[in-house]
Write an enzyme that holds these catalytic residues in place. Structure first.
Site, mmCIF file in Angstrom:
data_model
loop_
_atom_site.group_PDB
_atom_site.id
_atom_site.type_symbol
_atom_site.label_atom_id
_atom_site.label_comp_id
_atom_site.label_asym_id
_atom_site.label_seq_id
_atom_site.Cartn_x
_atom_site.Cartn_y
_atom_site.Cartn_z
ATOM 1 C CB ALA A 11 -0.935 -0.001 1.205
ATOM 2 N N GLY A 13 3.540 1.523 -1.941
ATOM 3 C CA GLY A 13 4.316 1.458 -3.184
ATOM 4 C C GLY A 13 3.823 2.425 -4.251
ATOM 5 C CG LEU A 15 0.129 -0.358 -9.183
ATOM 6 C CD1 LEU A 15 0.185 0.098 -10.642
ATOM 7 C CD2 LEU A 15 -0.056 -1.866 -9.130
ATOM 8 C CG ASP A 179 -3.244 -6.843 -20.018
ATOM 9 O OD1 ASP A 179 -3.331 -5.657 -20.401
ATOM 10 O OD2 ASP A 179 -2.477 -7.667 -20.530
ATOM 11 C CG HIS A 180 -2.746 -0.870 -17.809
ATOM 12 N ND1 HIS A 180 -1.517 -1.434 -17.945
ATOM 13 C CD2 HIS A 180 -2.715 0.269 -18.539
ATOM 14 C CE1 HIS A 180 -0.767 -0.673 -18.724
ATOM 15 N NE2 HIS A 180 -1.474 0.370 -19.097
ATOM 16 C CG HIS A 242 -0.043 -4.428 -21.968
ATOM 17 N ND1 HIS A 242 -0.787 -4.824 -20.893
ATOM 18 C CD2 HIS A 242 0.988 -3.700 -21.453
ATOM 19 C CE1 HIS A 242 -0.239 -4.354 -19.779
ATOM 20 N NE2 HIS A 242 0.846 -3.679 -20.097
HETATM 21 C C1 BG6 Z 1 3.094 -1.194 -18.535
HETATM 22 C C2 BG6 Z 1 4.541 -1.440 -18.866
HETATM 23 O O1 BG6 Z 1 2.427 -2.415 -18.346
HETATM 24 O O2 BG6 Z 1 2.487 -0.481 -19.601
HETATM 25 C C3 BG6 Z 1 5.260 -0.128 -19.116
HETATM 26 O O3 BG6 Z 1 5.166 -2.138 -17.799
HETATM 27 C C4 BG6 Z 1 4.541 0.690 -20.168
HETATM 28 O O4 BG6 Z 1 6.603 -0.358 -19.509
HETATM 29 C C5 BG6 Z 1 3.053 0.805 -19.839
HETATM 30 O O5 BG6 Z 1 5.132 1.977 -20.196
HETATM 31 C C6 BG6 Z 1 2.305 1.453 -20.983
HETATM 32 O O6 BG6 Z 1 0.988 1.706 -20.606
HETATM 33 P P1 BG6 Z 1 0.135 2.875 -21.260
HETATM 34 O O7 BG6 Z 1 -1.206 2.746 -20.616
HETATM 35 O O8 BG6 Z 1 0.840 4.168 -20.954
HETATM 36 O O9 BG6 Z 1 0.113 2.617 -22.742
#
Ligand code: BG6
Length: 505
Positions: A11, A13, A15, A179-180, A242
């Site tokens: 918490a 960190g 991120l 996975d954002h 991604h």
């Molecule tokens: C992260 C990577 O998952 O995605 C980073 O670890 C990268 O290295 C980032 O910069 C990119 O994400 P976005 O949302 O800025 O395209």
């Protein structure tokens, strides 16, 4: 939404500060959190609850999408946040945490619904899960969910080991792998675009599509993450997760009324149909690159091997391009080109679908026509452009015209907001399921082996360029080229100079 206790490992960190707290705060402001919600932050450091809340307030001020000017709202939000010192290796600390959670659950007559969010180094995932199990924290009468961040393993083998360790305490349906990119609105929009537009749905297949290009270009370099990045490279950092997730979301074919399970099933089908790379295939279809010094936005920047913390002899890939084939009914014979890299000319993530153009010319006047293109901008702009041909009423010539719509990423909910809200509701549609992760590692493994053994050239590309020229040749071989490349920061001559000075393995 059910009442729950949200336990956040890591918490204090980066991120948590940059993404998780701002996302949860924004959900709070939008009234998307349950009435009875408590977050317990865990960290190694000794901090009083007030000190910790002070840190959270600071991160909201720095990173929240929504304003924090209303002091009362921030104060109310912080009331839901607590802090407990915890050494992840120390079982007795988990027992203390358990009593704290149970005491609150009993006092307010709350169901035992618990989220365990791992915002920590992946080496710790296994230990934490084992201790959650041992301490009884993960045995609940309500529901429990485990949220984990990438990297999910370092290769196929380690990912399998990691998954097996999580599976000891959590069922697959209880594990939410973030996975954002799956939280980005335009990635989520792919299914809507296809299935709510009969025109596009009819064209979404090999009969009409010439090729598909997926690009994630970044201007940033390795920043302060050299220790992690130098052991990962673009292939592990972006491609395995991604990029392949975007491919799955684009190529899957859904039934009319689909559920989260069906989305997972259809994504797996795409991965199963992906033509495996044999050893020769790696050389013919993969381009590996590393940036050398150059200019970004008019500023001179260092080459990768000169970055602090990077091994000066490093052969780590900061760029990867690949040609892939999906051997199924819908996509066979359509090349998919995927590329991602750091220190490129511009920041943009986009998908381009180039449609076939059987005539190439408008027959009566013999005028050349441009191919129809559907460009889906994922970030930093979220939108799309459809390119058609039309006679310009001013000069009577046939010219490409663009139908364009876009909003700025800054104005829409962040990926973390969407994903955390989905997870709290128990909706796993936009999370990476184990099958997909495993199949993605399986597909990527021959590339990891070839990189490890240095069997592929490491193409130098100057910072501020569009990547190595070898990636252009990948498309030229098939009669195509990359669309929408940024204007290059360097002249051809400077580029040649940098390339000769750069690494060639
Ligand atoms: C992260 C990577 O998952 O995605 C980073 O670890 C990268 O290295 C980032 O910069 C990119 O994400 P976005 O949302 O800025 O395209």
């Amino acid at each position: 939404m059910d009442a729950m206790t949200f336990v956040l490992f890591g918490a204090t960190g980066d991120l948590a500060k940059r993404k998780i707290f701002p996302a949860i705060y924004n959900l709070y402001v939008d009234r998307k959190l349950p009435e009875s919600f408590q977050l317990i932050g865990l960290g190694r450091r000794k901090l009083s609850e007030d000190e910790f809340r002070g840190q959270v307030a600071q991160s909201l001020r720095a990173f929240s999408r929504r304003t924090t000017s209303d002091e009362a709202t921030v104060r109310d939000f912080l009331e839901h946040i607590g802090y407990t010192e915890l050494n992840v290796n120390e079982l007795s600390d988990y027992a203390k945490l358990a009593s704290r959670i149970e005491e609150r659950e009993q006092r307010f007559v709350l169901p035992e619904n618990r989220v365990f969010y791992m915002s920590v180094a992946p080496e710790l995932f296994g230990t934490i899960v084992a201790n959650l199990q041992e301490s009884g924290l993960s045995r609940v009468s309500g529901w429990k969910r485990l949220v984990i961040e990438k990297p999910f393993g370092h290769d196929l083998e380690s990912a399998r080991v990691l998954n097996a360790s999580l599976a000891q305490a959590f069922e697959e349906k209880e594990i939410f792998r973030i996975d954002h990119y799956l939280g980005k609105p335009m990635v989520q929009n792919l299914e809507v675009l296809e299935y709510s537009n009969p025109v596009l749905q009819a064209l979404w297949r090999n009969r009409y599509v010439a090729n598909v290009q997926i690009t994630a270009a970044e201007t940033v370099g390795v920043e302060t993450r050299a220790e992690y990045y130098d052991h990962s490279g673009a292939v592990r950092d972006m491609f395995q997760n991604h990029m392949l997730q975007m491919l799955m979301m684009l190529a899957m074919q859904l039934p009319k009324h689909s559920t989260a399970e069906e989305v997972g099933f259809k994504k797996r089908k795409v991965m199963e149909a992906l033509r495996p790379l044999q050893q020769e295939g790696v050389e013919a279809n993969i381009v590996r690159g590393q940036y050398t010094a150059g200019q970004i936005g008019g500023q001179q920047v260092a080459g990768y091997t000169e970055e602090p913390g990077v091994n000066p002899a490093s052969t780590t890939d900061t760029y990867i391009a690949a040609r892939l084939w999906i051997d199924d009914y819908f996509w066979s014979e359509v090349p998919f080109y995927i590329r991602t890299g750091k220190r490129l000319a511009g920041k943009s993530t986009r998908i381009v679908i180039e449609f076939k153009d059987p005539a190439d010319k408008f027959s009566r006047t013999n005028e050349a026509t441009a191919p129809n293109l559907l460009t889906i901008d994922i970030g930093p702009e979220a939108g799309m452009t459809f390119q058609l041909n039309m006679k310009n009423p001013l000069n009577g010539k046939i010219e490409p015209v663009q139908i364009h719509t876009a909003v700025d990423e800054k104005d829409i909910p962040e990926a973390y907001e969407t994903l955390i809200a989905d997870m709290m509701r128990g909706d796993a549609t936009f999370f990476a399921h184990w099958d997909e992760v495993e199949l993605a590692w399986q597909w990527v493994q021959p590339i990891l082996n070839a990189f490890e053994r240095n069997e592929l050239p490491l193409h130098a590309y100057p910072a501020g360029s569009n990547g190595p020229e070898a990636a252009d040749r990948l498309l030229e071989q098939d009669g195509f080229h990359w669309w929408h490349d940024e204007p290059q920061a360097k002249s051809q001559e400077e580029r040649k100079l940098a390339e000769t000075a750069g690494v060639q393995v």
